[in-house]
Every structure is written in structure tokens, then in C-alpha cells.
Design a protein around this motif. Structure first.
Motif, PDB file in Angstrom:
ATOM      1  N   ALA A 377       0.944  -1.217  -0.188  1.00  0.00           N
ATOM      2  CA  ALA A 377       0.059   0.017  -0.222  1.00  0.00           C
ATOM      3  C   ALA A 377       0.976   1.086  -0.046  1.00  0.00           C
ATOM      4  O   ALA A 377       0.365   2.390  -0.473  1.00  0.00           O
ATOM      5  CB  ALA A 377      -0.842   0.056   1.272  1.00  0.00           C
ATOM      6  N   SER A 378       2.097   1.246   0.487  1.00  0.00           N
ATOM      7  CA  SER A 378       2.948   2.316   0.528  1.00  0.00           C
ATOM      8  C   SER A 378       3.819   2.566  -0.912  1.00  0.00           C
ATOM      9  O   SER A 378       4.534   3.464  -0.756  1.00  0.00           O
ATOM     10  CB  SER A 378       4.142   2.258   1.758  1.00  0.00           C
ATOM     11  OG  SER A 378       4.888   1.144   1.312  1.00  0.00           O
ATOM     12  N   GLY A 379       3.482   1.721  -1.770  1.00  0.00           N
ATOM     13  CA  GLY A 379       4.334   1.698  -3.088  1.00  0.00           C
ATOM     14  C   GLY A 379       5.101   0.673  -3.560  1.00  0.00           C
ATOM     15  O   GLY A 379       5.698   0.660  -4.542  1.00  0.00           O
ATOM     16  N   MET A 380       5.536  -0.256  -2.582  1.00  0.00           N
ATOM     17  CA  MET A 380       6.434  -1.285  -2.857  1.00  0.00           C
ATOM     18  C   MET A 380       5.832  -2.280  -4.007  1.00  0.00           C
ATOM     19  O   MET A 380       4.616  -2.841  -3.369  1.00  0.00           O
ATOM     20  CB  MET A 380       7.153  -1.853  -1.663  1.00  0.00           C
ATOM     21  CG  MET A 380       8.189  -3.076  -1.915  1.00  0.00           C
ATOM     22  SD  MET A 380       8.702  -3.563  -0.459  1.00  0.00           S
ATOM     23  CE  MET A 380       9.623  -2.264   0.297  1.00  0.00           C
ATOM     24  N   PRO A 381       6.399  -2.940  -4.776  1.00  0.00           N
ATOM     25  CA  PRO A 381       5.713  -3.925  -5.604  1.00  0.00           C
ATOM     26  C   PRO A 381       5.451  -5.136  -4.651  1.00  0.00           C
ATOM     27  O   PRO A 381       6.266  -5.545  -3.821  1.00  0.00           O
ATOM     28  CB  PRO A 381       6.724  -4.294  -6.639  1.00  0.00           C
ATOM     29  CG  PRO A 381       7.440  -3.043  -6.530  1.00  0.00           C
ATOM     30  CD  PRO A 381       7.584  -2.281  -5.522  1.00  0.00           C
ATOM     31  N   PHE A 382       4.355  -5.862  -4.784  1.00  0.00           N
ATOM     32  CA  PHE A 382       3.769  -6.801  -4.210  1.00  0.00           C
ATOM     33  C   PHE A 382       4.874  -8.206  -4.040  1.00  0.00           C
ATOM     34  O   PHE A 382       5.427  -8.246  -2.789  1.00  0.00           O
ATOM     35  CB  PHE A 382       2.496  -7.583  -4.517  1.00  0.00           C
ATOM     36  CG  PHE A 382       2.066  -8.987  -3.484  1.00  0.00           C
ATOM     37  CD1 PHE A 382       1.380  -8.566  -2.484  1.00  0.00           C
ATOM     38  CD2 PHE A 382       2.361 -10.073  -3.999  1.00  0.00           C
ATOM     39  CE1 PHE A 382       1.099  -9.448  -1.755  1.00  0.00           C
ATOM     40  CE2 PHE A 382       2.246 -11.023  -3.338  1.00  0.00           C
ATOM     41  CZ  PHE A 382       1.464 -10.826  -2.149  1.00  0.00           C
ATOM     42  N   ARG A 383       5.605  -8.470  -4.869  1.00  0.00           N
ATOM     43  CA  ARG A 383       6.772  -9.661  -4.926  1.00  0.00           C
ATOM     44  C   ARG A 383       7.677  -8.864  -3.976  1.00  0.00           C
ATOM     45  O   ARG A 383       8.459  -9.739  -3.405  1.00  0.00           O
ATOM     46  CB  ARG A 383       6.917  -9.778  -6.328  1.00  0.00           C
ATOM     47  CG  ARG A 383       5.767 -10.746  -7.091  1.00  0.00           C
ATOM     48  CD  ARG A 383       5.524 -12.015  -6.226  1.00  0.00           C
ATOM     49  NE  ARG A 383       4.351 -12.692  -6.608  1.00  0.00           N
ATOM     50  CZ  ARG A 383       3.802 -13.595  -5.918  1.00  0.00           C
ATOM     51  NH1 ARG A 383       4.183 -13.856  -4.751  1.00  0.00           N
ATOM     52  NH2 ARG A 383       2.531 -14.243  -6.611  1.00  0.00           N
ATOM     53  N   ASP A 384       8.067  -7.619  -4.172  1.00  0.00           N
ATOM     54  CA  ASP A 384       9.281  -7.201  -3.550  1.00  0.00           C
ATOM     55  C   ASP A 384       9.005  -7.392  -2.036  1.00  0.00           C
ATOM     56  O   ASP A 384       9.778  -7.588  -1.170  1.00  0.00           O
ATOM     57  CB  ASP A 384       9.760  -5.871  -3.753  1.00  0.00           C
ATOM     58  CG  ASP A 384      10.175  -5.848  -5.300  1.00  0.00           C
ATOM     59  OD1 ASP A 384      10.500  -7.102  -5.746  1.00  0.00           O
ATOM     60  OD2 ASP A 384      10.595  -4.820  -6.049  1.00  0.00           O
ATOM     61  N   ALA A 385       7.715  -6.684  -1.765  1.00  0.00           N
ATOM     62  CA  ALA A 385       7.436  -6.675  -0.076  1.00  0.00           C
ATOM     63  C   ALA A 385       7.254  -8.044   0.441  1.00  0.00           C
ATOM     64  O   ALA A 385       7.720  -8.362   1.481  1.00  0.00           O
ATOM     65  CB  ALA A 385       5.868  -6.149  -0.037  1.00  0.00           C
ATOM     66  N   TYR A 386       6.674  -9.109  -0.266  1.00  0.00           N
ATOM     67  CA  TYR A 386       6.657 -10.445  -0.185  1.00  0.00           C
ATOM     68  C   TYR A 386       7.947 -10.898   0.190  1.00  0.00           C
ATOM     69  O   TYR A 386       8.428 -11.780   1.287  1.00  0.00           O
ATOM     70  CB  TYR A 386       5.998 -11.456  -1.258  1.00  0.00           C
ATOM     71  CG  TYR A 386       5.749 -12.945  -1.263  1.00  0.00           C
ATOM     72  CD1 TYR A 386       4.549 -13.364  -0.401  1.00  0.00           C
ATOM     73  CD2 TYR A 386       6.915 -13.598  -1.369  1.00  0.00           C
ATOM     74  CE1 TYR A 386       4.460 -14.764  -0.191  1.00  0.00           C
ATOM     75  CE2 TYR A 386       6.974 -15.121  -1.049  1.00  0.00           C
ATOM     76  CZ  TYR A 386       5.754 -15.653  -0.607  1.00  0.00           C
ATOM     77  OH  TYR A 386       5.428 -17.021  -0.540  1.00  0.00           O
ATOM     78  N   LYS A 387       8.916 -10.773  -0.679  1.00  0.00           N
ATOM     79  CA  LYS A 387      10.409 -11.300  -0.242  1.00  0.00           C
ATOM     80  C   LYS A 387      11.009 -10.559   0.906  1.00  0.00           C
ATOM     81  O   LYS A 387      11.714 -11.230   1.548  1.00  0.00           O
ATOM     82  CB  LYS A 387      11.162 -10.984  -1.692  1.00  0.00           C
ATOM     83  CG  LYS A 387      12.444 -11.680  -1.662  1.00  0.00           C
ATOM     84  CD  LYS A 387      13.399 -11.278  -2.675  1.00  0.00           C
ATOM     85  CE  LYS A 387      14.658 -12.031  -2.967  1.00  0.00           C
ATOM     86  NZ  LYS A 387      15.476 -11.917  -4.078  1.00  0.00           N
ATOM     87  N   LYS A 388      10.692  -9.313   1.158  1.00  0.00           N
ATOM     88  CA  LYS A 388      11.483  -8.870   2.008  1.00  0.00           C
ATOM     89  C   LYS A 388      10.815  -9.509   3.490  1.00  0.00           C
ATOM     90  O   LYS A 388      11.651  -9.506   4.385  1.00  0.00           O
ATOM     91  CB  LYS A 388      10.991  -7.102   2.035  1.00  0.00           C
ATOM     92  CG  LYS A 388      11.340  -6.651   3.242  1.00  0.00           C
ATOM     93  CD  LYS A 388      11.284  -4.930   3.040  1.00  0.00           C
ATOM     94  CE  LYS A 388      11.738  -3.906   4.248  1.00  0.00           C
ATOM     95  NZ  LYS A 388      11.304  -4.158   5.398  1.00  0.00           N
TER      96      LYS A 388
END
Length: 445
Positions: A377-388
Motif C-alpha cells: 500500500a505504501s508503493g512497494m511492488p507486492f513481490r518485493d514486499a513478499y520477499k522482504k
């Protein structure tokens, strides 16, 4: 006098008789008062077509009412040597009224007589099931509203998955019962059609008024085609059994959840003490026996449609004695399901929940999706957020934020219990039980 309606001038072999009668006399006790109701409607119609006088009708109706109330008091029984409920009722009439009692069978066969008995019995029992489902539904909705703020883990593959709540858990089973009620309504509508007048499946040369008996017994309509009326034997029971099975399926799944959530490894809920039993050697045990029996009984009920199908599926049109065996599995099933509904409603009412489940850090990973969604929701792509977030969990650095905010329909923060309640109320109102009540009271007044 012969104790069998069909008996002539020879005696049946006793072993053959025992085999063919089977448990029918026992099962017919379920049907006794409905056999009387069907007879009252039938003879009322016979008087209108000239097969009984008004005086004869009044005498017969008075005595049939007496027999009905004998049934209501639980005092009706089928004498030794009497084949079935139809023969017993006729025997009671002829014992009191002589040959007049023999006139009630004009224009019908035992085939349509037992069909109407089964229909009247089944619609009455379905009403009781509906009442039991509604009581359980109300308990579940009340608990869902009471504990809507208390979070619990949700699982997939029996692995900690995402945040859930007791509001969601109780409410899920409430909504399941709404769909089950739709099945019950369909079963009731199939049941509430009049087969009386189809005789042995090919009608009668008497000018029977089937519309009148349909009205007198409070049926929605009749089974019009007389062959189809007989084909409905077995089919009605199978379709009703599917409705009972879908309710039982909800109970069985809930019972499994409750047994699992009650065990020490979970500790999510606490069952009422009186619904648990101990061990003969382990003093610490409190076994969830009531829910285990509910689960077993419910699973047994779920096999009912298949049992009925295997008896009636490969029969051509027309009556066959095979259909008698369906009674043995079908008639007792209602009481078994009613008992399960009653016990489940009692336990749900007394059940306590653990409102500190999430104090244990082992449940922290279930908030990972919440964190992924915040980053997305803050702008990070979902797949990147998932990995993080996944790497943080692997490294042991993930910190769960338990302040969740779900707003969409049917979620933790928006249970829609009012909408679920409205669906249930609409389903129940569509049964129109009052029509049947009025018809039966009018026959008995």
C-alpha cells in the motif's frame, strides 16, 4: 377376522411372514398418527363423492380422532399378528364400529396410504429440524457478535496462516446453516405434495377428489401423475436425506474444530465440564465425548442418501417391497439429527473462549501478510514486499504488528452478521408452516 388387509383363505408360512414383515411394525409406530390424519382426509372426501353418508362420516371421524389422541399420548401399539399400522387402525375401527370400519379403504391402496403417511411424517419432522437449526444458528450469531474482537489464528493445511477471529469462526458456521436451510426448504417443498388418490400407482375408477384431500391435509399441491406419485417413494426420502446430510456435515466439521481447539496443544476454547468425560486411569483427562459423538452421528447421517440410493436406484416404476427397507434407515434419522442439534446448541451456549491466544509469539508469523499489504500500500511492488518480509521471518527479525484493520464485507472488522441473519429469516419465512398447522387443526377440531 383376517389381520392382514390382503389375507384370503390360506395361511402364510411363519418364517416367510417374519422375514417379509421385518421391522415394519416397529417402524410404523413413527407413522401412526399420520396414518390417522390421512384416513380422516380420505373419508371426508369419500363422503363428498357418495361412498359414505354424512352420518357414517361423523361416526368414523369421531373414532379416528380418538385413535389420533391415543397416538399423541404414546399409547398406540400394533398387536401381535397385525401386519402394519394400516391394519391396526382398521382393526381398531372395526372393533368399535363393525363393518363401517372397513369402508375407509375404498379408493386407496396401502401404497398411497404409506406414501401419504411418509409425507405427513417427514414434513412434521422437517419442521422440527428447522426449529433446531434456528436455535443453533441463534447461538452461533450471538457468540459471533460477543467475541467479534477476539483474534485467533486462521489455518490452511493445519499451518498457521492469517489472523482470524472468534467472530469469524462462529459466524462461519452460522452462515453454513443458512445454506443448509435452503436445502431443507427444497426438501420440504418436494415433500409437501399429495400422493393420496394414486392408489397402487394407477389411479382408481372411483371419482376421487384429490384436490380436496390436498387442501384438507395442507399440501402445497398434489403429485399429479399417479405413476409419478408412486415413483416418489424413495426419491422423496433420498432428497430429504441429502438435506439432513448437509446439516450433519456442518455439525461434523464444527465438532472436529471444537475437539481440536479444545485440546491442550491449541487451548483456544473450553467446553462445559458436563460435556466432557474422564479417563479410568488418567486423572487429568477431560475428553470432548459429546462433540466426538456428534461428529460420529453426523457422519453416519451423511451416509444416509447413499444408503437410500442403493436400495431404490435400480428399480423400475411401480411399487416394490425393497422400498420398505428405506424406512429402517430414514425414519430414525430425524431424532438422531435433532439430538445432535440440541447438544451442539447447548455446548455453544456454554463454550468459553481464550482471549489471550496471541500473547504467544509462536503466532506472530501469521501477521506477515498484514505487513506485506502495508508495504504494498505504501508503493512497494507486492513481490518485493513478499520477499522482504519472508527474509525477515527466516532471519528471525520479523516483528508482528497486531493492530489489524479489515473492513471489507465478511471480514474480521465487518462480519455482516445482520445480512446473514436476514438470509436465515427469509429462508424460514418461505416454509409457510402455518398453512399446514391450520389444515391439521381443522381436521382435528
Amino acid at each position: 377376522m383376517a389381520n392382514k388387509l390382503w389375507e384370503k383363505n390360506f395361511e402364510v408360512n411363519k418364517e416367510i411372514e417374519k422375514f417379509t414383515v421385518g421391522r415394519d411394525r416397529e417402524m410404523d409406530l413413527y407413522l401412526a398418527k399420520y396414518d390417522v390424519l390421512g384416513s380422516m382426509a380420505h373419508i371426508t372426501m369419500l363422503e363428498t363423492i357418495g361412498l359414505l353418508t354424512k352420518k357414517e362420516l361423523d361416526i368414523l371421524l369421531k373414532e379416528l380422532k380418538n385413535i389420533y389422541f391415543i397416538c399423541e399420548r404414546g399409547e398406540f401399539f400394533i398387536k401381535d399378528g397385525v401386519e402394519d399400522v394400516h391394519s391396526q387402525v382398521e382393526l381398531m375401527l372395526t372393533s368399535k364400529l363393525g363393518d363401517l370400519g372397513k369402508k375407509i379403504h375404498s379408493g386407496r391402496s396401502r401404497n398411497d396410504q404409506v406414501l401419504v403417511d411418509l409425507k405427513l411424517f417427514t414434513r412434521h419432522e422437517l419442521k422440527d429440524i428447522v426449529d433446531g437449526v434456528k436455535i443453533l444458528f441463534d447461538e452461533l450469531i450471538q457468540k459471533s457478535n460477543q467475541y467479534k474482537e477476539i483474534l485467533m489464528p486462521g489455518y490452511t493445511h493445519l499451518q498457521i496462516a492469517m489472523p482470524s477471529s472468534f467472530g469469524l469462526w462462529f459466524g462461519a458456521y452460522a452462515e453454513s446453516l443458512v445454506d443448509d436451510m435452503t436445502f431443507l426448504q427444497a426438501a420440504y417443498k418436494i415433500t409437501n405434495r399429495n400422493p393420496l388418490g394414486s392408489a397402487a400407482g394407477y389411479g382408481s375408477s372411483f371419482p376421487l377428489n384429490r384436490t380436496l384431500t390436498t387442501k384438507l391435509l395442507g399440501f402445497d399441491s398434489m403429485d399429479y401423475n399417479v405413476i409419478y406419485a408412486q415413483m416418489g417413494r424413495g426419491k422423496m426420502e433420498r432428497n430429504v436425506a441429502f438435506a439432513l446430510a448437509t446439516v450433519a456435515g456442518t455439525l461434523a466439521k464444527m465438532a472436529f474444530d471444537a475437539c481440536m481447539f479444545n485440546c491442550q496443544n491449541f487451548g483456544f476454547i473450553k467446553l462445559p465440564k458436563e460435556c466432557t468425560t474422564g479417563s479410568s486411569i488418567m486423572p487429568h483427562k477431560k475428553n470432548p465425548d459429546v462433540f466426538e459423538l456428534i461428529r460420529a452421528k453426523s457422519n453416519k447421517i451423511q451416509s444416509l442418501p447413499q444408503q437410500i440410493m442403493l436400495i431404490m436406484n435400480n428399480l423400475p416404476c411401480g411399487y416394490f417391497r425393497d422400498l420398505q427397507i428405506i424406512k429402517e434407515v430414514f425414519l430414525p434419522a430425524f431424532n438422531e439429527l435433532k439430538d445432535c442439534l440440541k447438544m451442539t446448541a447447548y455446548i455453544i451456549n456454554k463454550m468459553e473462549v481464550n482471549d489471550h491466544i496471541l500473547d504467544n509469539p509462536m503466532y506472530d508469523p501469521m501477521f506477515s501478510v498484514e505487513e506485506v499489504n502495508k508495504l504494498t500500500a505504501s508503493g512497494m511492488p507486492f513481490r518485493d514486499a513478499y520477499k522482504k518480509v519472508g527474509l525477515e521471518i527466516e532471519a528471525g527479525t520479523f516483528h508482528a504488528c497486531k493492530d489489524i484493520n479489515h473492513t471489507h464485507e465478511g471480514s474480521i472488522g465487518n462480519l455482516c452478521n445482520d445480512k446473514i441473519q436476514a438470509l436465515m429469516d427469509m429462508n424460514i419465512s418461505d416454509f409457510h408452516f402455518e398453512k399446514v398447522d391450520e389444515a391439521e387443526k381443522a381436521l382435528l377440531k
